[in-house]
Design an enzyme around this catalytic site. Structure first.
Site, PDB file in Angstrom:
ATOM      1  N   GLY A  73       0.842  -1.205   0.000  1.00 23.88           N
ATOM      2  CA  GLY A  73       0.000   0.000   0.000  1.00 23.88           C
ATOM      3  C   GLY A  73       0.866   1.239   0.000  1.00 23.88           C
ATOM      4  N   ALA A  74       0.595   2.160  -0.936  1.00 16.81           N
ATOM      5  CA  ALA A  74       1.408   3.394  -1.013  1.00 16.81           C
ATOM      6  C   ALA A  74       0.507   4.610  -0.910  1.00 16.81           C
ATOM      7  CB  ALA A  74       2.216   3.416  -2.304  1.00 16.81           C
ATOM      8  N   GLY A  97       0.381   6.641   4.520  1.00 14.41           N
ATOM      9  CA  GLY A  97       1.340   5.958   5.388  1.00 14.41           C
ATOM     10  C   GLY A  97       2.391   5.186   4.613  1.00 14.41           C
ATOM     11  N   ALA A 140      -2.209  -6.330  -4.518  1.00 11.62           N
ATOM     12  CA  ALA A 140      -2.155  -7.636  -3.854  1.00 11.62           C
ATOM     13  C   ALA A 140      -3.522  -8.297  -3.881  1.00 11.62           C
ATOM     14  CB  ALA A 140      -1.699  -7.470  -2.412  1.00 11.62           C
ATOM     15  N   CYS A 191     -14.141   8.251  10.948  1.00 17.84           N
ATOM     16  CA  CYS A 191     -13.495   9.398  10.338  1.00 17.84           C
ATOM     17  C   CYS A 191     -14.445  10.588  10.400  1.00 17.84           C
ATOM     18  CB  CYS A 191     -13.213   9.007   8.889  1.00 17.84           C
ATOM     19  SG  CYS A 191     -11.797   9.809   8.205  1.00 17.84           S
ATOM     20  N   GLY A 250      -3.166  11.788  10.213  1.00 17.71           N
ATOM     21  CA  GLY A 250      -1.877  11.837   9.531  1.00 17.71           C
ATOM     22  C   GLY A 250      -0.652  11.792  10.433  1.00 17.71           C
ATOM     23  N   CYS A 286      -5.709  16.782  14.602  1.00 19.80           N
ATOM     24  CA  CYS A 286      -6.612  16.950  13.462  1.00 19.80           C
ATOM     25  C   CYS A 286      -6.774  18.416  13.115  1.00 19.80           C
ATOM     26  CB  CYS A 286      -7.974  16.342  13.798  1.00 19.80           C
ATOM     27  SG  CYS A 286      -9.141  16.473  12.435  1.00 19.80           S
ATOM     28  N   LYS A 321      -3.816  24.037   7.276  1.00 19.61           N
ATOM     29  CA  LYS A 321      -4.197  22.887   6.454  1.00 19.61           C
ATOM     30  C   LYS A 321      -3.496  22.947   5.089  1.00 19.61           C
ATOM     31  CE  LYS A 321      -6.904  19.347   5.444  1.00 19.61           C
ATOM     32  NZ  LYS A 321      -7.766  18.419   6.114  1.00 19.61           N
TER      33      LYS A 321
HETATM   34  P1  FAD Z   1      -4.530   5.277   2.412  1.00 24.68           P
HETATM   35  O1  FAD Z   1      -3.984   6.648   2.272  1.00 24.68           O
HETATM   36  O2  FAD Z   1      -5.969   5.060   2.077  1.00 24.68           O
HETATM   37  O3  FAD Z   1      -3.630   4.325   1.511  1.00 24.68           O
HETATM   38  C1  FAD Z   1      -3.896   2.964   1.308  1.00 24.68           C
HETATM   39  C2  FAD Z   1      -3.150   2.516   0.062  1.00 24.68           C
HETATM   40  O4  FAD Z   1      -3.207   1.097  -0.038  1.00 24.68           O
HETATM   41  C3  FAD Z   1      -3.757   3.075  -1.236  1.00 24.68           C
HETATM   42  O5  FAD Z   1      -2.733   3.569  -2.067  1.00 24.68           O
HETATM   43  C4  FAD Z   1      -4.434   1.855  -1.861  1.00 24.68           C
HETATM   44  O6  FAD Z   1      -4.452   1.885  -3.281  1.00 24.68           O
HETATM   45  C5  FAD Z   1      -3.503   0.742  -1.363  1.00 24.68           C
HETATM   46  N1  FAD Z   1      -4.138  -0.568  -1.385  1.00 24.68           N
HETATM   47  C6  FAD Z   1      -5.338  -0.943  -0.906  1.00 24.68           C
HETATM   48  N2  FAD Z   1      -5.560  -2.248  -1.138  1.00 24.68           N
HETATM   49  C7  FAD Z   1      -4.466  -2.716  -1.779  1.00 24.68           C
HETATM   50  C8  FAD Z   1      -4.090  -3.983  -2.299  1.00 24.68           C
HETATM   51  N3  FAD Z   1      -4.891  -5.052  -2.217  1.00 24.68           N
HETATM   52  N4  FAD Z   1      -2.878  -4.102  -2.909  1.00 24.68           N
HETATM   53  C9  FAD Z   1      -2.055  -3.046  -3.013  1.00 24.68           C
HETATM   54  N5  FAD Z   1      -2.365  -1.806  -2.544  1.00 24.68           N
HETATM   55  C10 FAD Z   1      -3.555  -1.653  -1.933  1.00 24.68           C
HETATM   56  N6  FAD Z   1      -6.122  12.693   8.455  1.00 24.68           N
HETATM   57  C11 FAD Z   1      -5.496  13.826   8.852  1.00 24.68           C
HETATM   58  O7  FAD Z   1      -4.586  13.760   9.650  1.00 24.68           O
HETATM   59  N7  FAD Z   1      -5.882  15.047   8.396  1.00 24.68           N
HETATM   60  C12 FAD Z   1      -6.873  15.188   7.492  1.00 24.68           C
HETATM   61  O8  FAD Z   1      -7.194  16.295   7.092  1.00 24.68           O
HETATM   62  C13 FAD Z   1      -7.533  14.011   7.037  1.00 24.68           C
HETATM   63  N8  FAD Z   1      -8.504  14.112   6.114  1.00 24.68           N
HETATM   64  C14 FAD Z   1      -9.104  12.978   5.664  1.00 24.68           C
HETATM   65  C15 FAD Z   1     -10.108  13.104   4.704  1.00 24.68           C
HETATM   66  C16 FAD Z   1     -10.776  11.983   4.247  1.00 24.68           C
HETATM   67  C17 FAD Z   1     -11.849  12.141   3.215  1.00 24.68           C
HETATM   68  C18 FAD Z   1     -10.438  10.708   4.760  1.00 24.68           C
HETATM   69  C19 FAD Z   1     -11.165   9.466   4.284  1.00 24.68           C
HETATM   70  C20 FAD Z   1      -9.436  10.585   5.711  1.00 24.68           C
HETATM   71  C21 FAD Z   1      -8.760  11.708   6.174  1.00 24.68           C
HETATM   72  N9  FAD Z   1      -7.738  11.620   7.136  1.00 24.68           N
HETATM   73  C22 FAD Z   1      -7.115  12.761   7.548  1.00 24.68           C
HETATM   74  C23 FAD Z   1      -7.392  10.327   7.779  1.00 24.68           C
HETATM   75  C24 FAD Z   1      -6.105   9.647   7.225  1.00 24.68           C
HETATM   76  O9  FAD Z   1      -5.006  10.508   7.356  1.00 24.68           O
HETATM   77  C25 FAD Z   1      -6.248   9.261   5.759  1.00 24.68           C
HETATM   78  O10 FAD Z   1      -7.332   8.380   5.611  1.00 24.68           O
HETATM   79  C26 FAD Z   1      -4.988   8.585   5.192  1.00 24.68           C
HETATM   80  O11 FAD Z   1      -5.063   8.583   3.796  1.00 24.68           O
HETATM   81  C27 FAD Z   1      -4.808   7.171   5.703  1.00 24.68           C
HETATM   82  O12 FAD Z   1      -3.567   6.692   5.266  1.00 24.68           O
HETATM   83  P2  FAD Z   1      -3.291   5.141   4.992  1.00 24.68           P
HETATM   84  O13 FAD Z   1      -1.907   5.069   4.454  1.00 24.68           O
HETATM   85  O14 FAD Z   1      -3.639   4.341   6.179  1.00 24.68           O
HETATM   86  O15 FAD Z   1      -4.349   4.721   3.869  1.00 24.68           O
END
Ligand code: FAD
Length: 427
Positions: free
Chosen positions: A8-9, A12, A78, A159, A320, A353, A388
């Site tokens: 996952g990219a 995080g 994956a 969320c 984040g 946040c 922001k």
């Molecule tokens: P994601 O960023 O969702 O990344 C997951 C990655 O995994 C994606 O690239 C996806 O394609 C990949 N993936 C999934 N399944 C597979 C697979 N089977 N094989 C390979 N790759 C796969 N947090 C804050 O701190 N401040 C904010 O302002 C904020 N705003 C947000 C706004 C919204 C609308 C949402 C939904 C969340 C927000 N968040 C915010 C919360 C959080 O920071 C984000 O959701 C953040 O993107 C989460 O990071 P992550 O790496 O866990 O997941």
């Protein structure tokens, strides 16, 4: 000579790959497995949904940055993780083997748990940038034909910041389009009170957010369970503290956006010892899975239990800076294991946040997440909008360059005074 795979990219995983690579030796390899080569900065999606950002402005092609850092990017996605065999089956039928795996797959969006919910049915979403692009078209229709709006977060959602943020951004955008007077707005949430945020409130988030909604003539329903959504009408059960029905609401709408509940992605769900029943990855204080000690997890995909019982279920947000602290701890812990030492780095898991409203905003810091807390602070004002933008620039710069530190990072942290809060500690 270790092979470390980041699955996952997103917010995080991309940073995880850079921080991990920086701590590995010349013989070690870092591979990222993602669905596609595009990184989307999810926190900017509310802006995309009202046309304040384009899709292109919030997306980055990861290929160049990963290559420059010596990281292999596999874009096939994956299909299934096999933690007992240290192997991932990719969606094209090929496989990747690893010595250490870091799962960073974020959430799967559980629209299917409510009849008629989601961008494939009757409500909009801002969870993916493509959803936000679709929501922008619905927003344009709303401006042409103003009518009622229902926005919020459903049962099991975790969320809440983005739900408030989008509601207030939408309100600002409708005022600027001079149609707000023809758009009655209702905020529907599973939270037991406005400003709970899945954290039992932070500082005075209850007072601040109630005030914002009142000031902008947005009515609200708390303890809400969305039963179903038909085109133009949402059926919502409002419950009492004991879970019994207080009132049923049939809410008409011309535009609706509801944050869904999250669950773990299919590639990792239902693996004994790896995940909880919702498919979130079980980790110890070192971000390490107890059953498979060479598997770590970071981000929204990590299992965190809810804070106490609520009449309608709500989850804990993963934001984040909290995710960044998980990244830093995980990189240090895997580097220790490669050296033959025990992991000792613990992420701070503070909730920080920034919810922007376009012309103002609310910020909060909860340290630790579970009350009582050492830091329990919230504030509001125009400065949150500026912060922001700094947060967006900081992350996008980091993703584009792969450099862990930058001018924007220093500026954002100085503004937020969070340099200590995103840090980890060594035991
Ligand atoms: P994601 O960023 O969702 O990344 C997951 C990655 O995994 C994606 O690239 C996806 O394609 C990949 N993936 C999934 N399944 C597979 C697979 N089977 N094989 C390979 N790759 C796969 N947090 C804050 O701190 N401040 C904010 O302002 C904020 N705003 C947000 C706004 C919204 C609308 C949402 C939904 C969340 C927000 N968040 C915010 C919360 C959080 O920071 C984000 O959701 C953040 O993107 C989460 O990071 P992550 O790496 O866990 O997941």
């Amino acid at each position: 000579m270790a092979h470390i795979v980041v699955l996952g990219a997103g917010l995080g995983g991309a940073i995880m790959a850079y921080e991990m690579k920086a701590l590995t030796g010349p013989g070690d390899r870092v591979t990222v497995v993602n669905k596609g080569a595009t990184y989307s900065f999810v926190p900017s999606n509310p802006w995309v949904a009202v046309g304040w950002r384009s899709k292109e402005q919030v997306e980055v092609d990861l290929s160049g940055a990963m290559e420059r850092r010596g990281i292999t990017l596999r874009t096939e996605g994956a299909g299934r993780v096999h933690p007992a065999e240290n192997r991932i089956d990719l969606l094209d039928g090929s496989t990747v083997e690893y010595d250490y795996l870091i799962i960073a797959t974020g959430p799967e969006l559980a629209f299917d748990e409510i009849d008629g919910l989601g961008p494939g049915a009757n409500t909009q979403s801002i969870c993916l940038t493509d959803h936000a692009v679709q929501a922008k078209a619905a927003f344009d229709d709303l401006v042409k034909n103003p009518g009622p709006v229902v926005v919020g977060a459903v049962q099991g959602a975790s969320c809440f910041g983005p739900a408030y943020e989008f509601t207030l951004i939408l309100e600002t955008a409708l005022r600027r389009a001079k149609v707000r007077d023809r758009v009655p707005m209702t905020f529907v949430t599973s939270e037991p009170y406005i400003g709970h945020m899945g954290l039992d409130g932070v500082g005075d988030t209850k007072g601040i957010l109630e005030h914002e909604l009142r000031e902008r003539h947005i009515s609200w329903i708390t303890n809400a369970r969305v039963q179903s959504v038909e085109p133009g009408t949402m059926h919502v059960e409002e419950v009492n503290a004991d879970g019994t029905t207080r009132q049923m609401h049939d809410l008409p709408f011309s535009f609706s956006m509801l944050l869904p509940a999250f669950r773990g992605v299919a590639a990792v769900r239902d693996i004994e010892g790896l995940t909880n029943p919702r498919g979130f990855i079980l980790v110890d204080r070192y971000q390490r899975n107890p059953a498979f000690p060479n598997v770590f997890a970071i981000g929204v995909g990590v299992a965190i239990p809810p804070i106490g019982r609520t009449p309608v279920p709500v989850g804990v947000p993963k934001t984040g800076f909290m995710i960044e602290s998980m990244v830093t701890a995980t990189a240090a812990n895997i580097a220790s294991l490669i050296r033959g030492e025990e992991p000792r780095e613990v992420a701070s898991w503070n909730a920080v946040c920034l919810a922007d409203f376009g012309d103002g905003g609310v910020a909060f810091v909860a340290q630790p997440q579970i009350p009582p807390r050492n830091a329990n602070w919230s504030s509001s004002g125009r400065w949150v909008h500026a912060a922001k933008i700094g947060f967006e620039k900081y992350f996008l710069h980091k993703i584009r360059t792969g450099k862990p530190d930058s001018f924007y990072e220093r500026a954002a942290f100085r503004l937020l005074r969070v340099d200590k809060l995103k840090s980890t500690h060594t035991e």
